[in-house]
Design a protein around this motif. Structure first.
Motif, PDB file in Angstrom:
ATOM      1  N   TRP A 274      81.993 -17.901 -27.457  1.00 60.78           N
ATOM      2  CA  TRP A 274      82.386 -16.533 -27.280  1.00 60.78           C
ATOM      3  C   TRP A 274      82.525 -15.844 -28.875  1.00 60.78           C
ATOM      4  CZ3 TRP A 274      81.552 -13.659 -23.476  1.00 60.78           C
ATOM      5  CH2 TRP A 274      81.838 -14.068 -22.029  1.00 60.78           C
TER       6      TRP A 274
ATOM      7  N   ALA B  54      80.253 -12.970 -30.263  1.00 62.58           N
ATOM      8  CA  ALA B  54      80.708 -11.748 -30.674  1.00 62.58           C
ATOM      9  C   ALA B  54      79.922 -11.292 -32.214  1.00 62.58           C
ATOM     10  CB  ALA B  54      82.338 -11.840 -30.995  1.00 62.58           C
TER      11      ALA B  54
ATOM     12  N   VAL C  58      77.660  -8.188 -32.723  1.00 62.44           N
ATOM     13  CA  VAL C  58      77.822  -7.218 -33.665  1.00 62.44           C
ATOM     14  C   VAL C  58      76.821  -6.893 -34.584  1.00 62.44           C
ATOM     15  CG1 VAL C  58      79.340  -6.612 -35.686  1.00 62.44           C
ATOM     16  CG2 VAL C  58      80.607  -7.330 -33.576  1.00 62.44           C
TER      17      VAL C  58
ATOM     18  N   THR D   9      82.010 -12.111 -41.284  1.00 66.59           N
ATOM     19  CA  THR D   9      82.073 -12.813 -40.003  1.00 66.59           C
ATOM     20  C   THR D   9      81.400 -14.145 -40.456  1.00 66.59           C
ATOM     21  OG1 THR D   9      80.007 -11.681 -39.483  1.00 66.59           O
ATOM     22  CG2 THR D   9      81.720 -10.909 -38.444  1.00 66.59           C
TER      23      THR D   9
END
Length: 421
Positions: free
Chosen positions: A82, A86, A90, A371
């Motif tokens: 997950w 994500a 994005v 990220t």
């Protein structure tokens, strides 16, 4: 390794290079050299060294297990998948939108397209790219990227040597280099670190392409062969990053000019500066290098993001991963649908932000940097999983470098967020 086996192995490393060489090299490396000079030489080199292990773990994991890194994430728990999804969600629309912007601006400048607006041109380019991917699949992409890589190697090398021979531009008397650790300089620094050589999700892309290559050729390369293919691509990205940096530094730095603006303005300024310094003949060389760089990245990310996303959904849906039906059918159909959706989403994002391509790139690359520690950490955990055979595990020095790189990513991301607050 004999030539026959090498031909069956070569490909995923070049796809990784094509993903990396686009915006991070043509736009960000060139801007870094143009605005700040050769100080970025050590910054780029340091980033490429510290982030190397996390990209290398992609082909290593694929060779060790026969699966992509997505399975390594699933082995850590659904939460890891997950997290990865994500990050991919994005980035995938914003990355395609940003690169589509550069591609459209470049074509509009090269062919002086006036009858078609840049956003509409971007839509046409994205639609054509979707069509190429849906009809050619992995094998078509693999063949196209090899051609683009040859064109890139020749044209960028010619441009680089011409710049070296000419020497750096004469600095203006009142020139003062902009601040590096504040404002626009910091945004450029973070963006470059985020996408140098590529977003961290490219590690998972690389592992997927290794699996697809094996299926396409029917040949299972050894770890040594897989890593050789990866290293060819990685070295290619290093050399081109430093070449584009030098081109920017030698042709713009000190002149007072800035490489900014929307997609058309940026590419127009870049080509104008280049031809002013070297002559009209250089326009064609730089134009070919620029288009090959950007379009190679566009088509690879439009292939890779959907592959990552649908494989992530698959490992959440199926407890055991295999390549039999219905899983394979699920992958193929889902990938095709997602390719179309990513193309549409990227176009919509660009359409509503076409006025400032550079600002869009800054946002995308900063998101990639913030990220990247997440995926780097997941990669490090995946490659150290007990299921990895001992002869495929990284050497202690590589694990040590990975921990050092992870500390660097977390520290710099934290510093940037702190400056924003």
């Amino acid at each position: 390794m004999n030539a026959k086996h090498f031909a069956k192995t070569l490909g995923p490393g070049l796809l990784f290079a094509a993903t990396a060489i686009g915006t991070s090299h043509l736009v960000l490396s060139t801007r870094a050299g143009a605005h700040h000079g050769m100080i970025f030489f050590w910054i780029i080199l340091g980033a490429l060294i510290l982030k190397y292990p996390f990209y290398e773990f992609g082909p290593r994991y694929a060779s060790a297990t026969g699966f992509s890194l997505l399975k390594g994430y699933r082995a850590q728990g659904k939460w890891a998948v997950w997290l990865f999804l994500a990050v991919v969600f994005v980035n995938m629309f914003s990355v395609v939108g940003a690169i589509g912007a550069v591609t459209a601006g470049l074509l509009a400048t090269l062919f002086e397209v006036q009858a078609v607006s840049v956003p509409l041109l971007a839509g046409i380019i994205l639609a054509v790219t979707v069509g190429l991917l849906l009809t050619g699949g992995y094998q078509g992409l693999d063949a196209l990227i090899k051609v683009i890589s040859v064109v890139l190697a020749v044209t960028v090398l010619v441009a680089f040597l011409a710049v070296l021979f000419k020497g750096p531009v004469e600095k203006a008397a009142d020139f003062q280099a902009p601040a590096l650790m504040d404002g626009a300089g910091l945004a450029l620094l973070i963006g470059l670190l985020g996408w140098m050589p590529a977003g961290m999700e490219a590690s998972a892309m690389s592992s997927i392409w290794n699996i697809e290559k094996t299926k396409a050729t029917g040949y299972q390369p050894s770890l040594k062969e897989s890593l050789l293919d990866f290293h060819i691509g990685y070295v290619f990205t290093i050399l081109l990053a430093l070449m584009f940096l030098t081109i920017g530094a030698f042709t713009v730095f000190g002149s007072g000019q800035l490489l900014e603006g929307n997609a058309t303005q940026f590419t127009g300024t870049l080509l104008a500066v280049f031809t002013t310094n070297l002559g009209e003949w250089a326009w064609y060389i730089m134009a070919m290098a620029a288009f090959g760089t950007i379009y190679g990245t566009l088509i690879t990310v439009m292939d890779a993001f959907p592959r990552c996303f649908v494989r992530g959904i698959r490992v959440l849906r199926y407890a055991e991963i295999d390549d039999q039906e219905p899983q394979r059918q699920f992958l193929d159909k889902s990938w095709r649908v997602t390719v179309v959706l990513v193309g549409l989403g990227g176009f919509c994002l660009f359409y509503f932000s076409a006025a400032s391509m550079i600002k869009l790139l800054d946002v995308v690359t900063i998101l990639a940097f913030i990220t990247s520690p997440v995926i780097a950490w997941l990669n490090l955990r995946a490659i150290q999983h007990p299921d990895i055979p001992a002869d495929h595990r990284p050497a202690p020095w590589l694990i040590g470098l990975a921990y050092l790189g992870l500390a660097f990513l977390v520290g710099f991301a934290g510093y940037y967020l702190w400056t924003m607050v």
